[in-house]
Design an enzyme around this catalytic site. Structure first.
Site, PDB file in Angstrom:
ATOM      1  N   ALA A  26       5.035  -1.766   4.833  1.00 27.31           N
ATOM      2  CA  ALA A  26       5.972  -0.650   4.044  1.00 27.31           C
ATOM      3  C   ALA A  26       7.218  -0.583   4.487  1.00 27.31           C
ATOM      4  O   ALA A  26       8.242  -0.304   3.432  1.00 27.31           O
ATOM      5  CB  ALA A  26       5.247   0.690   4.353  1.00 27.31           C
ATOM      6  N   PHE A  37       4.199   5.369   4.558  1.00 26.35           N
ATOM      7  CA  PHE A  37       3.257   6.278   4.573  1.00 26.35           C
ATOM      8  C   PHE A  37       3.118   7.217   5.800  1.00 26.35           C
ATOM      9  O   PHE A  37       2.690   8.258   5.564  1.00 26.35           O
ATOM     10  CB  PHE A  37       1.778   5.432   4.284  1.00 26.35           C
ATOM     11  CG  PHE A  37       1.659   4.624   3.062  1.00 26.35           C
ATOM     12  CD1 PHE A  37       1.111   5.310   2.050  1.00 26.35           C
ATOM     13  CD2 PHE A  37       2.432   3.377   2.890  1.00 26.35           C
ATOM     14  CE1 PHE A  37       1.110   4.739   0.882  1.00 26.35           C
ATOM     15  CE2 PHE A  37       2.251   3.023   1.923  1.00 26.35           C
ATOM     16  CZ  PHE A  37       1.617   3.370   0.576  1.00 26.35           C
ATOM     17  N   ARG A  38       3.201   6.522   6.827  1.00 26.24           N
ATOM     18  CA  ARG A  38       2.945   7.244   8.146  1.00 26.24           C
ATOM     19  C   ARG A  38       3.991   7.857   9.042  1.00 26.24           C
ATOM     20  O   ARG A  38       4.031   8.850  10.073  1.00 26.24           O
ATOM     21  CB  ARG A  38       2.248   6.187   9.082  1.00 26.24           C
ATOM     22  CG  ARG A  38       0.729   5.715   8.799  1.00 26.24           C
ATOM     23  CD  ARG A  38       0.398   4.889   9.666  1.00 26.24           C
ATOM     24  NE  ARG A  38      -1.074   4.925   9.228  1.00 26.24           N
ATOM     25  CZ  ARG A  38      -1.485   4.042   8.237  1.00 26.24           C
ATOM     26  NH1 ARG A  38      -0.427   3.209   7.540  1.00 26.24           N
ATOM     27  NH2 ARG A  38      -2.703   3.903   7.824  1.00 26.24           N
ATOM     28  N   GLN A 102       0.877  -6.116   2.246  1.00 25.95           N
ATOM     29  CA  GLN A 102       0.009  -4.899   2.261  1.00 25.95           C
ATOM     30  C   GLN A 102       0.715  -3.791   1.132  1.00 25.95           C
ATOM     31  O   GLN A 102       0.100  -2.803   0.812  1.00 25.95           O
ATOM     32  CB  GLN A 102       0.246  -4.133   3.701  1.00 25.95           C
ATOM     33  CG  GLN A 102      -0.582  -4.819   4.689  1.00 25.95           C
ATOM     34  CD  GLN A 102      -0.226  -4.437   6.134  1.00 25.95           C
ATOM     35  OE1 GLN A 102       0.662  -4.689   6.725  1.00 25.95           O
ATOM     36  NE2 GLN A 102      -0.972  -3.650   6.438  1.00 25.95           N
ATOM     37  N   ASP A 105       3.818  -2.725  -4.646  1.00 23.83           N
ATOM     38  CA  ASP A 105       4.923  -2.428  -5.481  1.00 23.83           C
ATOM     39  C   ASP A 105       5.374  -3.351  -6.229  1.00 23.83           C
ATOM     40  O   ASP A 105       6.541  -3.316  -7.105  1.00 23.83           O
ATOM     41  CB  ASP A 105       6.035  -1.809  -4.603  1.00 23.83           C
ATOM     42  CG  ASP A 105       6.619  -2.825  -3.339  1.00 23.83           C
ATOM     43  OD1 ASP A 105       6.324  -4.115  -3.435  1.00 23.83           O
ATOM     44  OD2 ASP A 105       6.650  -2.211  -2.157  1.00 23.83           O
ATOM     45  N   HIS A 120      -3.557  -5.504  -0.767  1.00 21.58           N
ATOM     46  CA  HIS A 120      -3.927  -4.107  -1.118  1.00 21.58           C
ATOM     47  C   HIS A 120      -3.807  -3.754  -2.674  1.00 21.58           C
ATOM     48  O   HIS A 120      -3.877  -2.742  -3.126  1.00 21.58           O
ATOM     49  CB  HIS A 120      -3.162  -3.182  -0.307  1.00 21.58           C
ATOM     50  CG  HIS A 120      -3.639  -2.909   1.161  1.00 21.58           C
ATOM     51  ND1 HIS A 120      -2.624  -2.683   1.978  1.00 21.58           N
ATOM     52  CD2 HIS A 120      -4.533  -3.539   1.749  1.00 21.58           C
ATOM     53  CE1 HIS A 120      -3.359  -3.045   3.292  1.00 21.58           C
ATOM     54  NE2 HIS A 120      -4.481  -3.319   3.084  1.00 21.58           N
ATOM     55  N   CYS A 128      -9.777   0.738 -16.600  1.00 18.05           N
ATOM     56  CA  CYS A 128     -10.779   1.999 -17.086  1.00 18.05           C
ATOM     57  C   CYS A 128     -12.061   1.703 -16.125  1.00 18.05           C
ATOM     58  O   CYS A 128     -12.656   0.338 -16.289  1.00 18.05           O
ATOM     59  CB  CYS A 128     -10.949   1.848 -18.547  1.00 18.05           C
ATOM     60  SG  CYS A 128     -11.868   3.044 -18.957  1.00 18.05           S
ATOM     61  N   CYS A 155     -10.810   4.699 -24.664  1.00 13.67           N
ATOM     62  CA  CYS A 155     -12.321   5.089 -24.722  1.00 13.67           C
ATOM     63  C   CYS A 155     -12.552   6.483 -24.133  1.00 13.67           C
ATOM     64  O   CYS A 155     -13.757   6.951 -24.289  1.00 13.67           O
ATOM     65  CB  CYS A 155     -13.035   4.166 -24.166  1.00 13.67           C
ATOM     66  SG  CYS A 155     -13.047   4.289 -22.234  1.00 13.67           S
ATOM     67  N   ASP A 235      17.026  -3.235  12.512  1.00 10.88           N
ATOM     68  CA  ASP A 235      17.056  -2.781  11.189  1.00 10.88           C
ATOM     69  C   ASP A 235      16.615  -4.068  10.066  1.00 10.88           C
ATOM     70  O   ASP A 235      17.274  -5.006  10.328  1.00 10.88           O
ATOM     71  CB  ASP A 235      18.221  -2.095  10.802  1.00 10.88           C
ATOM     72  CG  ASP A 235      18.299  -1.828   9.100  1.00 10.88           C
ATOM     73  OD1 ASP A 235      17.810  -0.724   8.831  1.00 10.88           O
ATOM     74  OD2 ASP A 235      18.879  -2.515   8.384  1.00 10.88           O
TER      75      ASP A 235
END
Length: 247
Positions: A26, A37-38, A102, A105, A120, A128, A155, A235
């Site tokens: 991420a 996420f964390r 992972q 996007d 992932h 569907c 459907c 960074d």
């Protein structure tokens, strides 16, 4: 520049590498505006980790759809950043042989990487669960249709993004490809990932056991830092800009 010695070491490895594989998490997409996420401001702090629980999705898909409208659909319009472009460029130079991500996007492919294992899944496509019809949300008609119908198929069935929820198996083809790349590597870089999610976190171990030099590039420390041959805390945008100077 701080970390210059470590970066020059990695640059030397890359220039001598016959097979470099990169695992991304991420942290690679955060500079593009996608939340992780964390962290304390991450997705789980607002929605809870159970937002990706497959059993809860089946029990209450509408809660997930609200999350999708507020968070996931935005990913479709996000642009890659310097990190994604660096990896695509290193692939063109025939240094990076594969990017294992992972992330869901699609940004590595947007940036031009051809050899990508999306272990992932990818939020771009939805399927569907009743009739199997697939929707490509890069198609504006598909996207508007699903949103207008609260993600119900024509459907009437429930649709689900083609991403891996907790409680589901990883896509076998993608993970097999990733595992093979890891084992073939002479340099393996884990970038922007905390390496706490398995089986993705197993991939650096496969690479190291096969003789690869292991480099961790992350803003914060990871549990794998002592196991790695090189750990660079930096960074990631600064890292990408600095590495690009040498190629």
């Amino acid at each position: 520049m701080e970390n210059l010695e470590e970066i020059l070491t990695l640059v030397s490895w890359l220039k001598n590498s016959k097979f470099t594989t990169v695992l991304t998490g991420a942290g690679v997409s955060v500079p593009s505006g996608i939340p992780d996420f964390r962290s304390k401001n991450g997705v789980y702090s607002k929605w809870g980790q159970e937002i990706f629980d497959i059993d809860l999705f089946h029990q209450n898909p509408d809660r997930f759809y609200e999350f999708a409208k507020q968070e996931l659909i935005k990913m479709l319009d996000v642009e890659p950043n310097e990190i994604h472009y660096l990896l695509a460029y290193l692939e063109k130079l025939n240094i990076v042989k594969g990017v294992i991500t992972q992330n869901i996007d699609n940004l590595h492919k947007k940036a031009g990487s051809q050899k990508v294992a999306e272990i992932h899944g990818n939020v771009r496509t939805w399927s569907c669960l009743k009739c199997g019809k697939r929707y490509d949300l890069f198609n504006s008609q598909h996207k508007e249709f699903l949103i207008d119908r609260n993600f119900r198929c024509e459907c009437g069935g429930v649709t689900k993004p083609d991403i891996v929820f907790f409680g589901e198996m990883l896509p076998l083809n993608e993970y097999s490809k990733a595992e093979n790349w890891a084992k073939e590597s002479d340099v393996f870089i884990a970038m922007g990932t905390s390496l706490v999610v398995y089986p993705a976190a197993q991939l650096p171990i496969y690479a190291k056991h096969s003789g690869a030099k292991l480099c961790i590039v992350n803003k914060n420390e990871t549990a794998f830092d002592d196991y790695a041959d090189l750990a660079i805390h930096i960074d990631l945008i600064d890292f990408a800009k600095e590495v690009k100077r040498y190629f």
